[in-house]
Scaffold this active site. Structure first.
Site, PDB file in Angstrom:
ATOM      1  CG  ASP A 169      -0.214  -0.020   2.537  1.00 30.12           C
ATOM      2  OD1 ASP A 169       0.665  -0.889   2.719  1.00 30.12           O
ATOM      3  OD2 ASP A 169      -0.502   0.834   3.403  1.00 30.12           O
TER       4      ASP A 169
ATOM      5  CD  GLU B 233       4.122   0.412   6.855  1.00 32.39           C
ATOM      6  OE1 GLU B 233       4.989   0.709   7.707  1.00 32.39           O
ATOM      7  OE2 GLU B 233       3.711   1.234   5.997  1.00 32.39           O
TER       8      GLU B 233
END
Length: 386
Positions: free
Chosen positions: A77, A140
């Site tokens: 991400d 994350e």
């Protein structure tokens, strides 16, 4: 079409950046593509679903099924781009003035591209004596929340490895430690009243202001008498308020105010005594005010990382990077979670710079990307000679 066997690292990075895997959104298309790429080289792949639909972690292994492999890890991400003054399309890798621009180029799809090259390189080694593992996580950027399901699954399987490299951008310096984080919310409840007669109410913003003062006092105590580690730029644990929301109109005594704060804690520092102190102070403040009530809720937490200086895995990585001593970093990673769940040494080391992350026109240099490839290929060589 260029086959996976020929795709240069820059083209792999371009493909990864083209997937707009903004945190809190789906990453399934990127995982589909990465899994297909890895399976072309015979990797053993499995997915672990996240809590939300369309979000996945991917774990892949190449080589013999032994407990002495090495894990390369990256999150899929990236942070949002809205409101940022980008001069290029953030989801198209663009070379300009000797730089490769794109969201995630440094943080951390650059290392993810290197990981995929490492898998291809590992698959070409006939003498691989221990496995290369690749871990790709989701979400994350909102507090290392996505990787938990994958690490729980690995722990339940009894997974073991020699060590793990988290490829966050460190300029390819070997990092052995970082602080942990706790994010929390304080909700202050009062009593609404007309502002013409504020004594008939209980001002929740005033209550919140006093709690902010408590946090500032705790911060000062951490600075003056708390644990210290001079390896860090800020050598003590910190607390700070980042968000305050309260009130609905100027002529109404506010009955609610929310304060969000975070702790950045040196490895080994327990947040619970600090939370307990806040609770004691909250009770005191409420006892002094009729109608006052304060709730404190932890929103997210992840541990710090502390890999001992005498770790053999750390020194093996330092032999590759050329570092005489490991570094510490101020930002957090998934490293502490890998260490806690799987009881393995973790080193943070990857190409690019964190100073470019989360900003408009994020970039990585072509040389940094190539140096990242050399680094991961040398990690694979450690498995050939195990």
């Amino acid at each position: 079409m260029t086959s996976p066997y020929e795709l240069p690292v820059r083209d792999i990075l371009a493909k990864l950046i083209a997937f707009p895997t903004i945190c809190r959104t789906e990453n399934a298309e990127l995982i589909d593509w990465a899994e297909g790429f890895l399976r072309d080289f015979g990797a053993r792949c499995y997915r672990v679903s996240g809590k939300e639909e369309g979000r996945f972690n991917l774990f892949a292994s190449i080589g013999p099924d032994t407990p002495d492999g090495i894990v390369l890890s990256a999150h899929s991400d990236v942070v949002p781009v809205e409101g940022q003054p980008w001069t290029t399309d953030p989801f198209v890798l663009t070379e300009r003035d000797g730089k490769l621009y794109g969201r995630g180029s440094s943080d951390m799809k650059g290392f993810l591209a290197c990981m995929l090259v490492a898998a291809r390189y590992a698959a070409s080694q006939s003498g691989l004596r221990a496995p290369l593992h690749l871990a790709i996580s989701h979400d994350e950027e909102i507090g290392c929340v996505g990787v938990h399901s994958m690490l729980r699954d690995l722990a339940a399987r009894g997974f073991q490895a020699r060590g793990c490299v988290i490829g966050e951008p460190t300029g390819l310096r070997a990092v052995s430690g970082h602080k942990g984080k706790l994010a929390a919310r304080i909700v202050c409840h009062g009593l609404a009243a007309h502002s013409a007669n504020p004594d008939r109410g209980c001002n929740a913003i005033g209550l919140a202001t006093d709690m902010v003062k408590v946090i500032e006092a705790v911060q000062e105590a951490l600075k003056e008498t708390g644990a210290r580690d001079e390896h860090y730029e800020v050598p003590y644990s910190t607390m700070q308020v980042g968000l305050i929301r309260g009130g609905v109109a100027l002529n109404i005594v506010p009955d609610m105010c929310e304060v969000q704060f975070e702790m950045r804690l040196l490895p080994g520092v327990d947040p619970q005594p600090l939370l307990d102190r806040l609770c004691v102070e909250a009770d005191r403040l409420c006892s002094e005010r009729p109608h006052a009530r304060i709730e404190i809720e932890t929103l997210n937490t992840y541990p710090g990382l502390h890999t001992p200086d005498d770790s053999s895995f750390l020194h093996e990585i330092m032999q590759i990077t050329g570092d005489n001593a490991p570094s510490r970093i101020g930002f957090g990673t998934e490293g502490g979670l890998f260490s806690e769940y799987l009881d393995m040494p973790v080193v943070v080391c990857g190409p690019g710079s964190i100073d470019r992350a989360h900003k408009a026109d994020e970039f990585i240099l072509p040389k940094e990307l190539q140096d990242g490839v050399k680094f991961v290929e040398q990690v694979v060589d450690m498995l050939v000679h195990s």
